[in-house]
Design an enzyme around this catalytic site. Structure first.
Site, PDB file in Angstrom:
ATOM      1  N   LYS A 153       6.303  56.825  42.039  1.00 10.80           N
ATOM      2  CA  LYS A 153       7.211  57.670  41.559  1.00 10.80           C
ATOM      3  C   LYS A 153       7.887  55.424  41.226  1.00 10.80           C
ATOM      4  O   LYS A 153       6.866  55.570  40.897  1.00 10.80           O
ATOM      5  CB  LYS A 153       8.757  57.179  42.838  1.00 10.80           C
ATOM      6  CG  LYS A 153       8.436  58.248  43.781  1.00 10.80           C
ATOM      7  CD  LYS A 153       9.520  59.686  42.943  1.00 10.80           C
ATOM      8  CE  LYS A 153       8.921  60.712  43.063  1.00 10.80           C
ATOM      9  NZ  LYS A 153      10.461  62.079  43.913  1.00 10.80           N
TER      10      LYS A 153
HETATM   11  C1  LIG Z   1       9.639  63.163  44.683  1.00  7.27           C
HETATM   12  C2  LIG Z   1      10.817  64.098  45.068  1.00  7.27           C
HETATM   13  C3  LIG Z   1      11.317  63.975  46.839  1.00  7.27           C
HETATM   14  C4  LIG Z   1      11.111  63.440  47.643  1.00  7.27           C
HETATM   15  O1  LIG Z   1       9.577  63.298  47.896  1.00  7.27           O
HETATM   16  P1  LIG Z   1       9.904  62.372  49.037  1.00  7.27           P
HETATM   17  O2  LIG Z   1       7.993  62.272  48.939  1.00  7.27           O
HETATM   18  O3  LIG Z   1      10.395  62.552  49.985  1.00  7.27           O
HETATM   19  O4  LIG Z   1      10.094  60.809  49.417  1.00  7.27           O
HETATM   20  C5  LIG Z   1      12.717  65.011  46.119  1.00  7.27           C
HETATM   21  N1  LIG Z   1      12.760  65.909  45.012  1.00  7.27           N
HETATM   22  C6  LIG Z   1      12.170  65.499  43.278  1.00  7.27           C
HETATM   23  C7  LIG Z   1      12.380  66.040  42.668  1.00  7.27           C
HETATM   24  C8  LIG Z   1      11.384  64.873  43.696  1.00  7.27           C
HETATM   25  O5  LIG Z   1      10.501  64.388  43.009  1.00  7.27           O
END
Ligand SMILES: *Cc1c(COP(=O)(O)O)cnc(C)c1O
Length: 372
Positions: A181
């Site tokens: 991210k």
């Molecule tokens: C990254 C993401 C999440 C959450 O991901 P985690 O790996 O649980 O932190 C949720 N929704 C979207 C659209 C994502 O890209």
């Protein structure tokens, strides 16, 4: 030259703050978590923020805090990461998918109203790839039909629409800090809201259902261990301090890609709606229909270039197809976009010469993958 799909950027500052925690005796539920929460709330512009151990956990807590349960329907997008829909299944609620706008790749607000039934409790838009969903239109429908709004802002910290940051539109929103991210805490997430009741419930449920100010062994409700630790929070504070710099670097990388790809007619670069400030999460291109996307990806991989299809439709995942009877053809825009898109290497420090190399290999891949 190997070029990975993504890469976090960790500086001296991140190490300094993490080391501070390691040198202390408090590794959980300490001052760093509180500081990180306060700083995220201030940055986003919400009253409250609750740190959690993943974006998925945050979404689950919001679903529960809004009282969404068995038999309830929530309108959402099939073009997303699986967690935005799994969080409904955790509570035996039903995801009602609505197809996307193929340009922004976000839920198409014009199709939402037709999906509302007496069992609809909420709309759960996802700001896909850091492009805000059309929150004005979604908010208007939600108000008129009495629905809650959960923003999945996991891919979009810092994105704005109409001068307002994502995370401030819904009853609650979630950010995620996995290493790919824009900013990371290793694993982690954050629920943000202006509603004190939602904030209190999320905090309590993230911490085994303990009451605020209650005893350590006093449990008011069913809870989980979804807490964010001090090491993660320290990393998050350092990343947040640098977030504007990070977003600017990513914006520049996207700009260089746009420039190089302008001369490749088989490639459609990401489109950005008027009034939108992107928070670039990934750089996803769409290939012309006569190009075999999977062959292009194989060619990129053979040449050491990271790439990935983003996303594979949720309704066609075996779990969803079997449980709800979804089939190919149910959401044609989503399926067409899914078949023709791929994410190219994208991170803060991606240099222009690396981008030039990616585009060179991409072009030779396209030439080999022409089906017509
Ligand atoms: C990254 C993401 C999440 C959450 O991901 P985690 O790996 O649980 O932190 C949720 N929704 C979207 C659209 C994502 O890209």
């Amino acid at each position: 030259m190997e070029i990975p799909l993504s890469q976090p950027e960790i500086t001296k500052r991140e190490k300094e703050l993490v080391n501070e925690v390691l040198g202390s005796t408090q590794l959980a539920l300490g001052p760093k978590l509180q500081e990180f929460e306060e700083k995220v709330a201030a940055y986003v512009g919400t009253e409250y923020a609750v740190g959690v151990n993943s974006g998925t956990s945050g979404l689950h807590l919001l679903v529960r805090a809004l009282g969404i349960g068995e038999g309830d329907e929530v309108i959402t997008t099939p073009f997303s990461f699986i967690a935005s829909s799994n969080c409904l299944l955790f509570e035996r609620a039903r995801p009602v998918f609505v197809d996307i706008d193929p340009c922004t790749k976000n839920i198409d607000p014009a199709r939402i109203e037709a999906a509302v039934t007496p069992r609809t409790k909420a709309v759960l838009p996802v700001h896909v790839f850091g492009h805000p969903a059309d929150m004005e239109a979604i908010g208007e429908i939600a108000r008129r039909r009495g629905l809650a709004v959960i923003e999945d802002a996991c891919e979009a910290i810092g994105a704005e629409v109409g001068g307002r940051r994502v995370g401030t539109f819904g009853d609650g929103a979630v950010f995620a800090f996995y290493p790919n991210k824009q900013m990371t805490t290793g694993e982690g997430g954050m629920v943000v809201t202006d509603d004190s009741r939602i904030a209190r419930l999320c905090r309590s449920m993230s911490n085994q259902g303990r009451a605020e100010g209650g005893g350590w062994l006093s449990y008011e409700r069913l809870g989980y261990n979804y807490r964010m630790g001090e090491i993660a929070a320290a990393l998050g504070i350092a990343q947040l301090e640098r977030l504007e710099e990070i977003l600017e670097k990513r914006r520049r990388v996207a700009e260089v890609y746009d420039r190089y790809l302008r001369e490749v007619p088989e490639v459609e670069t990401p489109c950005v709606s008027p009034g939108v400030k992107m928070s670039w999460f990934v750089y996803v291109i769409r290939l012309a229909p006569e190009i075999d996307r999977d062959r292009v990806m194989a060619h990129l991989a053979e040449n050491g270039i990271g790439c990935r299809p983003y996303f594979s439709p949720i309704h066609l995942q075996p779990l969803y197809a079997e449980r709800f009877g979804f089939r190919e053809g149910d959401f044609p825009e989503t399926e067409r976009v899914s078949r023709s898109t791929l994410a190219l290497p994208f991170y803060n420090r991606l240099a222009e010469e690396q981008i030039a190399r990616v585009v060179e290999v991409l072009k030779s891949g396209i030439d080999r993958a022409r089906t017509a």
